[in-house]
Design an enzyme around this catalytic site. Structure first.
Site, PDB file in Angstrom:
ATOM      1  N   GLU A 166      50.389  59.693  95.330  1.00 43.35           N
ATOM      2  CA  GLU A 166      48.968  59.435  95.051  1.00 43.35           C
ATOM      3  C   GLU A 166      48.034  59.779  96.214  1.00 43.35           C
ATOM      4  O   GLU A 166      46.893  59.332  96.234  1.00 43.35           O
ATOM      5  CB  GLU A 166      48.727  57.971  94.624  1.00 43.35           C
ATOM      6  CG  GLU A 166      49.294  57.643  93.262  1.00 43.35           C
ATOM      7  CD  GLU A 166      48.988  56.234  92.805  1.00 43.35           C
ATOM      8  OE1 GLU A 166      47.924  56.018  92.229  1.00 43.35           O
ATOM      9  OE2 GLU A 166      49.834  55.348  93.040  1.00 43.35           O
ATOM     10  N   ARG A 196      45.288  61.713  86.676  1.00 49.40           N
ATOM     11  CA  ARG A 196      46.440  61.298  87.479  1.00 49.40           C
ATOM     12  C   ARG A 196      47.735  61.424  86.691  1.00 49.40           C
ATOM     13  O   ARG A 196      47.883  60.813  85.631  1.00 49.40           O
ATOM     14  CB  ARG A 196      46.238  59.834  87.931  1.00 49.40           C
ATOM     15  CG  ARG A 196      47.491  59.146  88.420  1.00 49.40           C
ATOM     16  CD  ARG A 196      47.975  59.749  89.728  1.00 49.40           C
ATOM     17  NE  ARG A 196      49.234  59.141  90.154  1.00 49.40           N
ATOM     18  CZ  ARG A 196      50.125  59.793  90.911  1.00 49.40           C
ATOM     19  NH1 ARG A 196      49.910  61.015  91.323  1.00 49.40           N
ATOM     20  NH2 ARG A 196      51.227  59.181  91.269  1.00 49.40           N
ATOM     21  N   ASP A 249      53.818  72.422  95.797  1.00 50.38           N
ATOM     22  CA  ASP A 249      53.457  71.010  95.587  1.00 50.38           C
ATOM     23  C   ASP A 249      54.700  70.226  95.181  1.00 50.38           C
ATOM     24  O   ASP A 249      55.444  70.663  94.296  1.00 50.38           O
ATOM     25  CB  ASP A 249      52.395  70.925  94.474  1.00 50.38           C
ATOM     26  CG  ASP A 249      51.945  69.497  94.206  1.00 50.38           C
ATOM     27  OD1 ASP A 249      52.006  68.662  95.133  1.00 50.38           O
ATOM     28  OD2 ASP A 249      51.510  69.218  93.057  1.00 50.38           O
ATOM     29  N   GLN A 274      56.677  60.298  95.529  1.00 49.89           N
ATOM     30  CA  GLN A 274      57.383  59.032  95.335  1.00 49.89           C
ATOM     31  C   GLN A 274      58.734  59.107  96.030  1.00 49.89           C
ATOM     32  O   GLN A 274      59.282  60.183  96.220  1.00 49.89           O
ATOM     33  CB  GLN A 274      57.563  58.764  93.839  1.00 49.89           C
ATOM     34  CG  GLN A 274      56.275  58.313  93.201  1.00 49.89           C
ATOM     35  CD  GLN A 274      56.378  58.130  91.703  1.00 49.89           C
ATOM     36  OE1 GLN A 274      57.286  58.665  91.062  1.00 49.89           O
ATOM     37  NE2 GLN A 274      55.438  57.416  91.145  1.00 49.89           N
TER      38      GLN A 274
HETATM   39  N1  LIG Z   1      38.080  59.355  94.759  1.00 55.62           N
HETATM   40  C1  LIG Z   1      39.038  60.226  95.100  1.00 55.62           C
HETATM   41  N2  LIG Z   1      40.120  60.366  94.300  1.00 55.62           N
HETATM   42  C2  LIG Z   1      41.044  61.263  94.687  1.00 55.62           C
HETATM   43  C3  LIG Z   1      40.946  62.028  95.877  1.00 55.62           C
HETATM   44  N3  LIG Z   1      42.048  62.811  95.985  1.00 55.62           N
HETATM   45  C4  LIG Z   1      42.793  62.551  94.894  1.00 55.62           C
HETATM   46  N4  LIG Z   1      42.209  61.623  94.115  1.00 55.62           N
HETATM   47  C5  LIG Z   1      42.733  61.043  92.866  1.00 55.62           C
HETATM   48  O1  LIG Z   1      43.909  60.332  93.200  1.00 55.62           O
HETATM   49  C6  LIG Z   1      44.854  60.387  92.128  1.00 55.62           C
HETATM   50  C7  LIG Z   1      46.200  60.829  92.678  1.00 55.62           C
HETATM   51  O2  LIG Z   1      46.138  62.165  93.125  1.00 55.62           O
HETATM   52  P1  LIG Z   1      47.356  63.194  92.968  1.00 55.62           P
HETATM   53  O3  LIG Z   1      46.829  64.517  93.403  1.00 55.62           O
HETATM   54  O4  LIG Z   1      47.971  63.073  91.641  1.00 55.62           O
HETATM   55  O5  LIG Z   1      48.366  62.628  94.065  1.00 55.62           O
HETATM   56  P2  LIG Z   1      49.760  63.252  94.509  1.00 55.62           P
HETATM   57  O6  LIG Z   1      49.793  63.211  95.994  1.00 55.62           O
HETATM   58  O7  LIG Z   1      49.971  64.573  93.865  1.00 55.62           O
HETATM   59  O8  LIG Z   1      50.792  62.181  93.933  1.00 55.62           O
HETATM   60  P3  LIG Z   1      52.378  62.415  93.601  1.00 55.62           P
HETATM   61  O9  LIG Z   1      52.471  63.584  92.690  1.00 55.62           O
HETATM   62  O10 LIG Z   1      52.820  61.134  92.965  1.00 55.62           O
HETATM   63  O11 LIG Z   1      53.046  62.628  94.911  1.00 55.62           O
HETATM   64  C8  LIG Z   1      44.246  61.345  91.098  1.00 55.62           C
HETATM   65  O12 LIG Z   1      43.654  60.580  90.058  1.00 55.62           O
HETATM   66  C9  LIG Z   1      43.176  62.094  91.869  1.00 55.62           C
HETATM   67  O13 LIG Z   1      42.097  62.530  91.061  1.00 55.62           O
HETATM   68  C10 LIG Z   1      39.794  61.831  96.706  1.00 55.62           C
HETATM   69  O14 LIG Z   1      39.630  62.422  97.781  1.00 55.62           O
HETATM   70  N5  LIG Z   1      38.885  60.910  96.266  1.00 55.62           N
HETATM   71 MG   LIG Z   2      51.410  65.264  92.579  1.00 55.03          MG
END
Ligand SMILES: Nc1nc2c(ncn2[C@@H]2O[C@H](COP(=O)(O)OP(=O)(O)OP(=O)(O)O)[C@@H](O)[C@H]2O)c(=O)[nH]1
Ligand SMILES: [Mg+2]
Length: 365
Positions: A53, A190, A212, A216
């Protein structure tokens, strides 16, 4: 309070559109692979790393928007049920929070809450979830109610809530017939990554490959498969994690976990020639959060005030201390959901690295 989503397993349990696209293309890719192998080695390889996340896939999607052809209608529609699932999960978290905080709803709002809960119980196929228009309107009334708004405005950082909960502002639009997710909807949605996704693109006459992975715990074991020939580690830390517990292990602070992982990566010998770029992401949420949650509460060694600059510098220095002389290191504050911000920062990171490489080669002042 738990992060429970009332028994819904609406995210993480299925393939993301990126993964589906990857697997259906994989046979064709296999055939082309032998030819592409040489091309591939010439590409500048960026590996996205960071905890769950933190925003890795959001940046990955932004690259597709900025440097490829974005999302055609049929690709965008792949995100529809994920966006609807996010809305269901967010409202579930909010309803649970209201009851945990003892916030009561007006009778008509409570009727809508009950209707929403009834719809959830009857759900058979979360995979292909589409929220009907009438339920979308009902969810909107619950979200707009004064009790719910009070809970969100005053307590949203005190319980687990999806970053994409702001979808609720648009729930009527998102559940209209013929709705097609916009680019903004796609970057805000998400779904946790459970595989390895790659894209190739060209930027300023350079060929890039971006990889990418999932953040987790169970996904981190797969990272090692991507460690060959990395030119740049793009490590994403979520700045809003500073006062959160690791959802997978409540003994640990989420940002401290991220720091430990960063340290391990930076010290990994395979990356001795790689540039390290650190994105201090979710900066927008960090600024908001600091107003009610002092950094000192989570980091006892922090003795600065609660200003944004001071708190940010402390975190920046903490991560910078892991860096050794052998690395080219750059750090940026980012909001990954903001396409303009990522365009600027990514361009700047790449320009810095190219300049440094030219300097090392004696080709630049
Ligand atoms: N407000 C805000 N939300 C963000 C930002 N960056 C990401 N998000 C939100 O955070 C959530 C998680 O982002 P992901 O890009 O899915 O995270 P990830 O690192 O890929 O997560 P994993 O695949 O589980 O490793 C999503 O709903 C995004 O839209 C940011 O800078 N600001
Ligand atoms: Mg991801």
């Amino acid at each position: 309070m738990g992060a429970g989503a009332g028994g819904l397993s609406l995210r993480g349990a299925r393939l993301s559109p990126e993964e589906r696209a990857n697997s259906s293309k994989s046979r064709a890719i296999d055939r082309a692979l032998s030819k592409d192998h040489t091309d591939d080695l010439n590409r500048f390889k960026i590996l996205l790393l960071g905890t769950a996340e933190s925003g890795k896939s959001t940046i990955f999607r932004q690259m597709r928007v900025l440097h490829l052809d974005g999302y055609a209608k049929e690709d965008a529609l792949e995100y529809l049920s994920i966006i609807h699932s996010n809305c269901m999960e967010a409202l579930t978290q909010l309803v649970e929070a209201c009851s945990a905080f003892g916030i009561l709803h007006d009778i008509t709002v409570q009727e809508d809450v009950d209707r929403f809960e009834g719809f959830k119980k009857k759900l058979r196929d979360p995979e292909g979830l589409v929220i009907p228009v009438v339920i979308g309107r009902c969810m909107d009334r619950v979200w707009q109610s004064s009790s719910m708004q009070m809970c969100y405005e005053t307590r949203r950082f005190r319980f687990a809530l999806l970053d994409s909960a702001k979808f609720m502002d648009n729930i009527v639009r998102l559940t209209e017939d013929n709705y097609v997710p916009t680019i903004q909807d796609i970057v805000h949605c998400r779904i946790s990554t459970t595989g390895i996704n790659e894209i190739a693109f060209n930027h300023k006459k350079m060929d890039f490959k971006m990889v990418d992975v999932g953040g987790q715990r169970s996904e981190r074991r797969k990272w090692i498969h991507c460690f060959d020939n990395v030119d740049m580690i793009l490590f994403i830390v979520s700045m809003s994690d500073y006062d959160q517990l690791d959802p997978e292990d409540h003994k640990y602070n989420r940002m401290k976990q991220s720091y430990e992982i960063f340290k391990t990566i930076v010290h990994c010998d395979l990356f001795r020639h790689a540039s390290i770029v650190l994105f201090l992401n979710k900066y927008d949420v960090f600024v908001e959060k600091l107003k009610t949650s002092p950094l000192r509460r989570s980091f006892k060694s922090y003795d600065g005030d609660n200003s944004e600059e001071s708190a940010r510098d402390f975190i920046k220095k903490l991560f910078r201390r892991c860096i050794t002389d052998r690395h080219k290191f750059f750090v940026f504050e980012t909001t990954a959901t903001d396409t303009g911000n990522i365009d600027l920062v990514f361009g700047s990171a790449v320009a810095h690295i190219v300049n440094e490489n030219l300097r090392s080669a004696g080709l630049h002042e």
